[in-house]
Scaffold this motif. Structure first.
Motif, PDB file in Angstrom:
ATOM      1  N   GLY A 772       0.820  -1.197   0.000  1.00  0.00           N
ATOM      2  CA  GLY A 772       0.000   0.000   0.000  1.00  0.00           C
ATOM      3  C   GLY A 772       0.855   1.249   0.000  1.00  0.00           C
ATOM      4  O   GLY A 772       2.080   1.194  -0.169  1.00  0.00           O
ATOM      5  N   ARG A 773       0.213   2.385   0.199  1.00  0.00           N
ATOM      6  CA  ARG A 773       0.939   3.658   0.216  1.00  0.00           C
ATOM      7  C   ARG A 773       0.199   4.661   1.090  1.00  0.00           C
ATOM      8  O   ARG A 773      -1.015   4.557   1.291  1.00  0.00           O
ATOM      9  N   LEU A 774       0.969   5.608   1.602  1.00  0.00           N
ATOM     10  CA  LEU A 774       0.363   6.719   2.331  1.00  0.00           C
ATOM     11  C   LEU A 774      -0.181   7.742   1.346  1.00  0.00           C
ATOM     12  O   LEU A 774       0.372   7.943   0.272  1.00  0.00           O
ATOM     13  N   GLY A 788      -0.103   9.066   9.788  1.00  0.00           N
ATOM     14  CA  GLY A 788      -0.342   9.044   8.344  1.00  0.00           C
ATOM     15  C   GLY A 788      -1.644   8.350   8.031  1.00  0.00           C
ATOM     16  O   GLY A 788      -2.209   7.625   8.868  1.00  0.00           O
ATOM     17  N   MET A 789      -2.144   8.588   6.842  1.00  0.00           N
ATOM     18  CA  MET A 789      -3.314   7.885   6.333  1.00  0.00           C
ATOM     19  C   MET A 789      -2.963   7.348   4.956  1.00  0.00           C
ATOM     20  O   MET A 789      -2.114   7.905   4.248  1.00  0.00           O
ATOM     21  N   GLY A 790      -3.595   6.258   4.588  1.00  0.00           N
ATOM     22  CA  GLY A 790      -3.294   5.679   3.289  1.00  0.00           C
ATOM     23  C   GLY A 790      -4.144   4.468   3.010  1.00  0.00           C
ATOM     24  O   GLY A 790      -5.113   4.181   3.727  1.00  0.00           O
ATOM     25  N   TYR A 791      -3.777   3.755   1.958  1.00  0.00           N
ATOM     26  CA  TYR A 791      -4.544   2.598   1.506  1.00  0.00           C
ATOM     27  C   TYR A 791      -3.683   1.341   1.559  1.00  0.00           C
ATOM     28  O   TYR A 791      -2.508   1.361   1.172  1.00  0.00           O
ATOM     29  N   VAL A 792      -4.297   0.264   2.038  1.00  0.00           N
ATOM     30  CA  VAL A 792      -3.624  -1.029   2.137  1.00  0.00           C
ATOM     31  C   VAL A 792      -4.561  -2.112   1.609  1.00  0.00           C
ATOM     32  O   VAL A 792      -5.753  -1.872   1.384  1.00  0.00           O
ATOM     33  N   ARG A 793      -4.027  -3.298   1.447  1.00  0.00           N
ATOM     34  CA  ARG A 793      -4.873  -4.439   1.098  1.00  0.00           C
ATOM     35  C   ARG A 793      -5.968  -4.599   2.145  1.00  0.00           C
ATOM     36  O   ARG A 793      -5.730  -4.386   3.344  1.00  0.00           O
TER      37      ARG A 793
END
Length: 833
Positions: A772-774, A788-793
């Motif tokens: 994922g990434r921030l 931080g905020m971001g997307y992951v599986r």
């Protein structure tokens, strides 16, 4: 020649041919028209470099796609595009430049762009002609290189024809007219006369369902014909070609490989080999904009006189870095127009206010972008959206307030900034200040250090008024800069007492009329609020992803006040207008849309003492209860009086504390500001800027449009299920459900380096695998660590999941936390008084 087509592409440079190629592959059988010859604009004199390096997520995807496409064009079309994959070496003279490369590295890692870091000694060992004195290191792209611009354009043109496209040359567009279902495009044959290209007088019409303009240096003419603003204006770009360099000739004769494209970013130039010599391309200060209104008819594949004095510093720097070039003479020179935009990014997407009109303008790196833009714009046109979020390139990101002089100044600045350090908090000074709220001077006097959003001056933070003479307020750093301590104090003030934030730049629209309620119910995902209440809601794209976030205030049965992100005023307004037209065309009752952004100023006051401060100013028969939960509950709106100022107050706070947004007549702003500061400062009220606010909203897991929210993720993937009412029908609902959950938005607390915070571009890992990434990052004053905020599986979105985040080439511990790690029950927001 065809006179009825599904799509017409106007412009036969690399970008236009790349778009025609991909539209043809998609089965749309485009017609491309070019007023002169293919490549006759900036394409023919471009240096043909293919830099993968870019600090933007969408643009990095575009460049990566192009390089991969070009490598296979010869096998497909039989035409050699002249692609030389020699690599690209970006050298760094400073630690700050290496920090930039390391931040880029993490972005590139999320996309899969191959790159390596080299030490000065490794550079010297591989390319001994390069003087490595003063270098800290370099970033190397082994798959990068250069290409022949004319050849790659012709290859894409042939590929387009093979897939069903038609290309017509010597055909100039003189007018566009929209019938309600198609475009009537007036064209005229052009003929050669005395070396010039002149109109023949032979005109005819082409009818097209869609039109794409890729008119390059002629963008201002296109804008005039369409009746819109396109802030794409050319700037002079020089490059010189040297005579053969004996040392280079010997290097190659000894069987050594070609040098990579060399970039000394701190010296503001690129160099590559050219037939035994060197090409130097500088990005100097003082390069002028040209043709701010229109390219003269007499200017075809022409050039401007070279101005060697303007690039003397860069030329001497090349000699320093390549000492063998000192005795080599100049063989050729080029000084031609290349289009720029105020932020350096091209304009790709729907034209503001127009139907089925698509722009692909303002390409300063058009050869690199041509293939990728064709791919992703074709997705937007044929599928409703691209697979990546293209909002950062959307033509509507620039407001209608923008003028020619503004574009000229900002485009000249963009050119000179190609090789500057691109900090994530970068602020550029040209054409500022321009849009200022009334309290600007008062804020400046109190130490405000301003950023710019959609032309508005907005405080980023408040520094010391009595700072020493050598204190640089504008010093920026990839680590914690001088501003950091002040932003931290502001964040602490909001949590402990109160903070006042200028949010005047918010976009604000009124939606009224007998069809307003049904229209907004169809357009947005959430239930509509009752009169006097507010709701957070989302408008979706055709593919079910997030187009816009709105705070909707219901003022009356069919009267609504919509608040959205300040950077996207025209973007949101255009979507509202077009959506309202669709609604009414489908039989809906009348809806009126009015942009009221500049009529209302906004102050956000938040913190445990915010109610006490407002109570000292409110004029009410029962002032002691006017702001209580009973009379003014959370997520409600009321018209109140603060001193002599009538205020439309909304009980909501983006910081997660007790607070209100105070929407006030903008002409009364200074009076309100003075009263708030007079009553608030004795109680600890502190002026707060955008950087502290960004940290605070992450502690509450509040998603932001342009970071967590965008056209590549649905509200359900963003974890906003509570704002999506699946019991009703709304635009994009079926597509959103069909997409499913590909990834999930999470908040992470990070144990990072002691001198830096994440910026929201970093890659996330589990057991060495990128997962994922921030999308946002910063510091949490409440938790005393990075956030931080971001997307992951989806399987990794559970609180407690241990991950790693890449910062400065090292991996640091990060843990997924519950949503709203600060005050998860919202007790502080709802506190009574």
């Amino acid at each position: 020649m065809k006179t009825h087509v599904k799509v017409l592409v106007v412009g036969g440079g690399a970008v236009g041919c790349g778009i025609a190629y991909h539209l043809a592959k998609a089965g749309w059988e485009p017609l491309l028209v070019e007023r002169d010859e293919l490549t006759a604009g900036s394409t023919w004199h471009a240096a043909g470099l293919l830099p993968l390096f870019n600090m933007g997520y969408a643009t990095s995807h575009i460049h990566d796609y192009s390089v991969k496409l070009y490598a296979g064009l010869e096998a497909e079309t039989g035409l050699n595009a002249g692609f030389t994959r020699c690599g690209n070496l970006r050298m760094a003279q400073t630690d700050a430049r290496m920090d930039e490369y390391m931040l880029y590295s993490s972005t590139a890692e999320t996309i899969g762009i191959e790159h390596q870091f080299l030490t000065p000694q490794q550079i010297k060992d591989r390319w001994p002609l390069v003087n490595t004195d003063g270098l800290k290191g370099a970033l190397f792209h082994p798959t990068d290189g250069y290409i022949n611009p004319a050849d790659v354009t012709q290859a894409m043109a042939k590929g387009a024809r093979m897939a069903g496209a038609t290309i017509e040359r010597k055909l100039q567009v003189n007018g566009y007219a929209w019938t309600g279902s198609e475009w009537i495009v007036t064209c005229e044959k052009m003929i050669e006369k005395g070396g010039n290209l002149v109109p023949s007088g032979e005109t005819f019409e082409i009818r097209a369902e869609h039109v794409v303009t890729a008119t390059g240096n002629h963008a201002q003419r296109t804008a005039r014909l369409l009746g819109i603003r396109i802030p794409a204006i050319p700037v002079e770009h020089q490059f010189i070609v040297t005579e053969p360099d004996p040392a280079l000739l010997k290097w190659r004769a000894d069987g050594n490989p070609e040098h990579p494209v060399l970039r000394d970013a701190d010296a503001k130039w690129y160099v590559r080999e050219e037939r035994g010599g060197w090409i130097l391309g500088p990005y100097e200060e003082g390069a002028p904009a040209r043709f701010p209104y229109e390219v003269p008819d007499s200017f075809r594949a022409d050039l401007f006189p070279l101005d060697l004095e303007r690039i003397e510093e860069e030329y001497m720097s090349m000699i320093h870095r390549l000492p063998s070039s000192e005795e080599v003479g100049l063989k050729d020179d080029f000084n031609g127009p290349i289009c720029y935009t105020p932020d350096g990014n091209p304009l790709v997407g729907p034209a503001p206010g127009l139907r089925n009109m698509w722009l692909a303008e303002g390409f300063s790196f058009g050869i690199t972008a041509a293939g990728g833009v064709g791919h992703y714009l074709t997705q937007m046109m044929t599928q409703g959206e691209a697979e990546i979020d293209m909002a950062s390139l959307d033509p509507r990101r620039f407001g209608s307030w923008m003028t020619t002089e503004y574009a000229v100044k900002k485009n000249e600045e963009s050119y000179s900034h190609v090789f500057i350090l691109h900090h994530p908090d970068e602020e550029r000074d040209a054409a500022r200040p321009l849009r200022t709220s009334p309290a600007y001077d008062r804020q400046k006097a109190r130490g405000a250090q301003f950023g710019q959003v959609n032309g508005w001056e907005r405080p980023n933070y408040y520094g010391p008024v009595d700072a020493p003479a050598d204190f640089d307020h504008n010093a920026r750093n990839f680590r914690r800069g001088g501003w950091w301590q002040y932003a931290k104090a502001e964040a602490e003030a909001v949590r402990e007492a109160a903070g006042l934030i200028d949010a005047t730049a918010f976009a604000k629209h009124m939606v009224t009329g007998p069809g307003a309620t049904a229209f907004l119910d169809w357009l947005t995902t959430n239930k509509l609020p009752k009169v006097g209440r507010i709701n957070l809601t989302y408008a979706l794209t055709q593919t079910g992803t997030t187009r816009t976030e709105y705070t909707i205030v219901r003022l009356d049965e069919d009267r609504y006040y919509l608040v959205s992100a300040g950077a996207w005023e025209d973007y949101d307004g255009d979507n509202l207008m077009k959506s309202a037209e669709d609604f009414m065309a489908a039989g809906g009752a009348f809806v009126a849309i009015q942009n009221v952004t500049t009529q209302w100023g906004v102050f956000a006051i938040a913190g445990p003492k915010s109610r006490e401060i407002l109570s000292k100013l409110i004029r009410d028969p029962q002032p002691e209860t006017a702001l209580s939960n009973k009379r003014f509950p959370w997520l409600s709106a009321r018209r109140i009086e603060l001193g002599m100022v009538p205020v439309n107050a909304i009980r909501v706070a983006y910081t997660g504390e007790l607070g209100w947004e105070l929407h006030h007549p903008i002409e009364m702003q200074n009076h309100l500001f003075d009263n708030l500061m007079r009553e608030g400062e004795p109680l600890g009220l502190k002026l707060v800027g955008a950087r502290a606010q960004n940290w605070l909203r992450q502690e509450k897991s509040y998603r932001a449009f342009g970071t967590e929210l965008g056209r590549d993720a649905t509200p359900l993937e963003a974890g906003l299920d509570r704002f999506v009412d699946l019991s009703k029908d709304f635009k994009g609902k079926a597509a959103m459900q069909e997409v499913g959950i590909r990834s999930k938005c999470v908040t992470l607390l990070i144990d990072g380096p002691s001198d830096a915070d994440p910026w929201g571009r970093e890659a996330l890992f589990l057991d060495g695998e990128k997962i994922g990434r921030l999308t946002s990052g910063g510091y949490s004053a409440a938790f005393g660590k990075q956030i931080g905020m971001g997307y992951v599986r989806p399987d990794l979105a559970e609180p407690g999941t241990k991950l790693k985040v890449r910062m400065f080439r090292d991996l640091y511990d990060a843990e997924v936390t519950e949503d709203s790690p600060y005050d998860p029950t919202n007790a502080k927001i709802r506190v009574d008084g």
